[in-house]
Scaffold this active site. Sequence first.
Site, short mmCIF file in Angstrom:
data_model
loop_
_atom_site.label_atom_id
_atom_site.label_comp_id
_atom_site.label_asym_id
_atom_site.label_seq_id
_atom_site.Cartn_x
_atom_site.Cartn_y
_atom_site.Cartn_z
CB SER A 127 -0.96 0.01 1.19
OG SER A 127 -0.24 0.13 2.39
CE LYS A 164 -3.82 2.16 3.11
NZ LYS A 164 -4.00 1.10 4.06
#
Lengths: 206, 206
Positions: A127, A164
């Site tokens: 990610s 993130k």
Amino acid sequence: MPEQELTQRQKEVLECIHDFQEQLQYAPSILEICERLHIRSTNGVVGHIRALIRKGYLERSSKARSLKLTQKAHRIFQSFNNHMVPLLGRISAGSPFYVEENREQMIPFSPNRKTDGVFALKIQGESMIEAGIFDGDIIFVDSKKRAHTGDIVVALVNDEVTVKQFYPKEKCVELRPANRKMKSLRVPVNQVLIQGVVIGLQRSYE
Amino acid sequence: MPEQELTQRQKEVLECIHDFQEQLQYAPSILEICERLHIRSTNGVVGHIRALIRKGYLERSSKARSLKLTQKAHRIFQSFNNHMVPLLGRISAGSPFYVEENREQMIPFSPNRKTDGVFALKIQGESMIEAGIFDGDIIFVDSKKRAHTGDIVVALVNDEVTVKQFYPKEKCVELRPANRKMKSLRVPVNQVLIQGVVIGLQRSYE
DNA sequence: TGTATTAGTGAAAATATATTCAGTATTAAA
DNA sequence: TTTAATACTGAATATATTTTCACTAATACA
């Protein structure tokens, strides 16, 4: 009081041995521990040493100055000074983050930084690939640092841990991946827990 | 023979003390040094210890097991075993790679790996950005490892140092960047020197 | 040719350090 | 209310460790 815990006095003895070793670079003799703790009989200290050995905090041979702190004992002092940081393994979803079961091993961290509140985490998934964080990389996370816009953070959302980029909005938090194939996540503030800010990265080829 | 140098035997004694400390985590007694070096009289060893103290390689107090290597002594062993590795600064073009002047500082490296022949380098530029190696990252390079196809290597081409992926062809070497905006470089084998293979990476945010 | 450094041997003495023996007192648990 | 663990004192003993004294021998230096 469970057997494995240390009494106040035992902690003091252990700390005394640790500090002596730090200061003079060699282990104290029993008499020297006596002096520092104002105990008149060597037996006073020997009793504590025996208890500390029994509880797994000390090792020694019957030689002079051979007292040695075990890994377990070092953990007590590590949070303040040393260059080691826990590498957390699988993080059981929903459970308190920093529990003993998750401490798999200690790994070195930059010696010129405080390691208090810092932990390491192995990256799974892609990610953050466009931010140069690859699958298998180890990241260092400061759990005491406050996240600012754009920081890379470790977040707990619905019992799942993700890494993130952090973009706070009015009533929710945007967690943005660094991967064009993946979508941003918008989560209400009460459903997200920021576990820490990524402050370093380590990769091993081979 | 200049005064500050160590004799062969003195080096052996120093190494013995160092190794003992590494293995058992506490300093050896004089008798234990005698045993390891097959010297029958404690005076044999004491003579060497006095010389080593005079030359600035050892310290001690008149206590049991208080022998301690100085910084100067530690430097001798650092290159073989320890967890520190030189971070090379500007590399003067064309000059031998591993010269003293380029050693700017030592930085820690994974303690469970051999550090012999390993150095660190700060990345300048974006040629490896798609391989997750960013400007400002520190890479660890093994100068003793042989490069294989696809490895990320540090190469010296026409007095310039670059970090690229390694693809050997018949009579030349292809040095491929991990950046779509940049072109591959094909260099005749006699004009390229592989300085080492990248084995690790470290990044610091903040 | 003398002198200092290195590299030892061997035994004894002086200290440093750990261990054993014989106790006392307090507290928490069974 | 006994038992175990904690937290000590004080003295004597045993062992570990360093230091001192008295030597020998080879090598380099000036």
